[in-house]
Design a protein around this motif. Structure first.
Motif, short mmCIF file in Angstrom:
data_model
loop_
_atom_site.label_atom_id
_atom_site.label_comp_id
_atom_site.label_asym_id
_atom_site.label_seq_id
_atom_site.Cartn_x
_atom_site.Cartn_y
_atom_site.Cartn_z
N GLN A 101 -7.98 -8.48 -1.07
CA GLN A 101 -6.75 -7.73 -1.25
C GLN A 101 -6.86 -6.33 -0.63
O GLN A 101 -7.85 -5.63 -0.82
CB GLN A 101 -6.43 -7.60 -2.73
N ALA A 102 -5.82 -5.96 0.12
CA ALA A 102 -5.80 -4.63 0.73
C ALA A 102 -5.72 -3.53 -0.31
O ALA A 102 -6.29 -2.44 -0.14
CB ALA A 102 -4.63 -4.53 1.71
N VAL A 103 -4.99 -3.80 -1.39
CA VAL A 103 -4.90 -2.94 -2.57
C VAL A 103 -4.78 -3.89 -3.76
O VAL A 103 -4.52 -5.09 -3.56
CB VAL A 103 -3.68 -1.99 -2.51
N PRO A 104 -4.92 -3.43 -5.00
CA PRO A 104 -4.67 -4.32 -6.14
C PRO A 104 -3.20 -4.78 -6.12
O PRO A 104 -2.28 -3.99 -6.34
CB PRO A 104 -4.99 -3.44 -7.35
N LEU A 105 -2.99 -6.05 -5.82
CA LEU A 105 -1.65 -6.51 -5.47
C LEU A 105 -0.74 -6.75 -6.66
O LEU A 105 0.47 -6.53 -6.57
CB LEU A 105 -1.76 -7.79 -4.63
N ASP A 111 5.38 -3.04 -9.64
CA ASP A 111 6.11 -1.78 -9.53
C ASP A 111 7.28 -1.90 -8.56
O ASP A 111 8.37 -1.36 -8.83
CB ASP A 111 5.16 -0.67 -9.08
N LEU A 112 7.09 -2.58 -7.44
CA LEU A 112 8.19 -2.74 -6.49
C LEU A 112 9.32 -3.56 -7.09
O LEU A 112 10.51 -3.25 -6.88
CB LEU A 112 7.69 -3.39 -5.20
N ARG A 113 8.97 -4.60 -7.83
CA ARG A 113 9.99 -5.42 -8.47
C ARG A 113 10.75 -4.61 -9.53
O ARG A 113 11.99 -4.70 -9.63
CB ARG A 113 9.35 -6.63 -9.15
N GLN A 114 10.04 -3.81 -10.30
CA GLN A 114 10.68 -2.99 -11.32
C GLN A 114 11.60 -1.94 -10.71
O GLN A 114 12.56 -1.50 -11.35
CB GLN A 114 9.63 -2.33 -12.20
N LEU A 119 11.80 -8.89 -2.29
CA LEU A 119 10.52 -8.96 -1.60
C LEU A 119 10.34 -10.30 -0.91
O LEU A 119 10.76 -11.34 -1.42
CB LEU A 119 9.38 -8.75 -2.59
N GLY A 120 9.68 -10.27 0.24
CA GLY A 120 9.40 -11.50 0.96
C GLY A 120 8.13 -11.40 1.78
O GLY A 120 7.56 -10.32 1.96
N VAL A 121 7.69 -12.57 2.27
CA VAL A 121 6.53 -12.66 3.16
C VAL A 121 6.93 -13.47 4.38
O VAL A 121 7.54 -14.55 4.26
CB VAL A 121 5.33 -13.35 2.45
N ALA A 122 6.59 -12.95 5.55
CA ALA A 122 6.79 -13.67 6.81
C ALA A 122 5.48 -13.65 7.56
O ALA A 122 5.00 -12.58 7.94
CB ALA A 122 7.89 -13.03 7.64
N THR A 123 4.89 -14.81 7.76
CA THR A 123 3.57 -14.89 8.36
C THR A 123 3.55 -15.89 9.50
O THR A 123 4.31 -16.87 9.49
CB THR A 123 2.51 -15.28 7.30
N VAL A 216 3.61 5.01 10.12
CA VAL A 216 2.30 4.37 10.09
C VAL A 216 1.60 4.83 8.82
O VAL A 216 1.44 6.04 8.59
CB VAL A 216 1.45 4.74 11.32
N LEU A 217 1.17 3.88 7.99
CA LEU A 217 0.53 4.17 6.72
C LEU A 217 -0.88 3.58 6.70
O LEU A 217 -1.13 2.56 7.35
CB LEU A 217 1.34 3.57 5.56
N PRO A 218 -1.80 4.17 5.94
CA PRO A 218 -3.15 3.60 5.86
C PRO A 218 -3.17 2.18 5.31
O PRO A 218 -3.94 1.33 5.79
CB PRO A 218 -3.89 4.56 4.93
N ASP A 219 -2.36 1.91 4.30
CA ASP A 219 -2.27 0.58 3.71
C ASP A 219 -0.97 0.50 2.91
O ASP A 219 -0.24 1.50 2.78
CB ASP A 219 -3.48 0.27 2.81
N ILE A 220 -0.66 -0.68 2.39
CA ILE A 220 0.62 -0.86 1.69
C ILE A 220 0.71 -0.04 0.42
O ILE A 220 1.81 0.22 -0.08
CB ILE A 220 0.89 -2.35 1.39
N GLY A 221 -0.42 0.38 -0.12
CA GLY A 221 -0.39 1.19 -1.34
C GLY A 221 0.35 2.51 -1.18
O GLY A 221 0.74 3.13 -2.17
N HIS A 222 0.56 2.94 0.07
CA HIS A 222 1.27 4.19 0.33
C HIS A 222 2.78 3.99 0.43
O HIS A 222 3.52 4.97 0.61
CB HIS A 222 0.74 4.82 1.62
#
Length: 230
Positions: A101-105, A111-114, A119-123, A216-222
């Motif tokens: 995990q890039a951050v604790p997911l 938090d994003l849902r609240q 939200l979605g994933v495209a891979t 540009v962010l270091p990771d999604i946690g930002h």
């Protein structure tokens, strides 16, 4: 413009690329080579993977390519294996790759849902492995939409997956952020008319991603702090 929905790439974005896909590359080439280390190293070189260093070249097809594209590169080196069987092996190895995990997911997506975000994933991975990976870390249920290259919407850098997400959650593209670690992700986001967010948990450096990214962010946690600023 406010962001009401966020679409995430998976590999290199939700999950650290190097830590996750090194094991996939090693296990996959050794399986295809039936344990022959020299043969496995040769197969690795074909896809830009160094078996000894367990690392990828920056232009490796594995970084942003689909399973079909990886299989097409490997197929000439495996003339006795039908392409469909090769794709099956790659999908199985992909689905079983341990995810770093890039951050604790779980708390991140809770938090994003609240906050009321869709939200979605495209891979460019397959849909089946993608669902397995999300389930393996307990985050599948946070997403309104999950698409792989084989889900019927095309694959990045085309905008098909992104526009399908926008339609599915009934949010216009202008109010969607596309988050990813590769040019494929950002080019798809631009083509779809979305805000583009680059993260540095993949293989591409900031200077490569910045021309295609709104931030540009270091990771999604930002991301929460970034959302609070826009």
């Amino acid at each position: 413009m406010p962001i009401d929905a966020i679409l995430f790439d998976k590999d290199g974005t939700l999950f650290d690329f190097a830590d996750t896909w090194g094991a996939f590359g090693r296990n996959m080439v050794l399986r295809l080579a039936q344990g022959d280390h020299g043969r496995a190293a040769q197969l690795g070189r074909a896809i830009g993977f160094d078996l000894e260093q367990v690392s990828y070249a920056k232009d490796s097809v594995v970084i942003a390519g689909t399973i079909d594209e990886i299989a097409e590169v490997l197929a000439p080196h495996l003339p006795n294996m039908p392409l469909s069987d090769l794709i099956d092996v790659l999908n199985v190895e992909s689905a079983s790759a341990p995810q770093a995990q890039a951050v604790p997911l779980v708390p991140f997506f809770k938090d994003l849902r609240q906050a009321g975000l869709k939200l979605g994933v495209a891979t460019n991975d397959g849909e089946m492995p993608a669902l397995r990976h999300l389930e393996s870390v307990g985050i599948r249920d946070f997403f309104d939409f999950v698409a792989g290259y084989d889900s019927g919407h095309g694959y990045k850098p085309g905008p098909g997956q992104l526009l399908a997400f926008s339609a599915h959650v009934d949010v216009t593209p202008e109010r969607v952020a596309m988050v990813g670690d590769s040019l494929h992700d950002l080019q798809a986001g631009r083509a779809a008319g979305m805000t583009t967010v680059a993260v540095l948990t993949g293989m591409a450096p900031a200077e490569v991603l910045a021309p295609w990214a709104d931030v540009v962010l270091p990771d999604i946690g930002h991301i929460p702090d970034w959302l609070a600023r826009i």
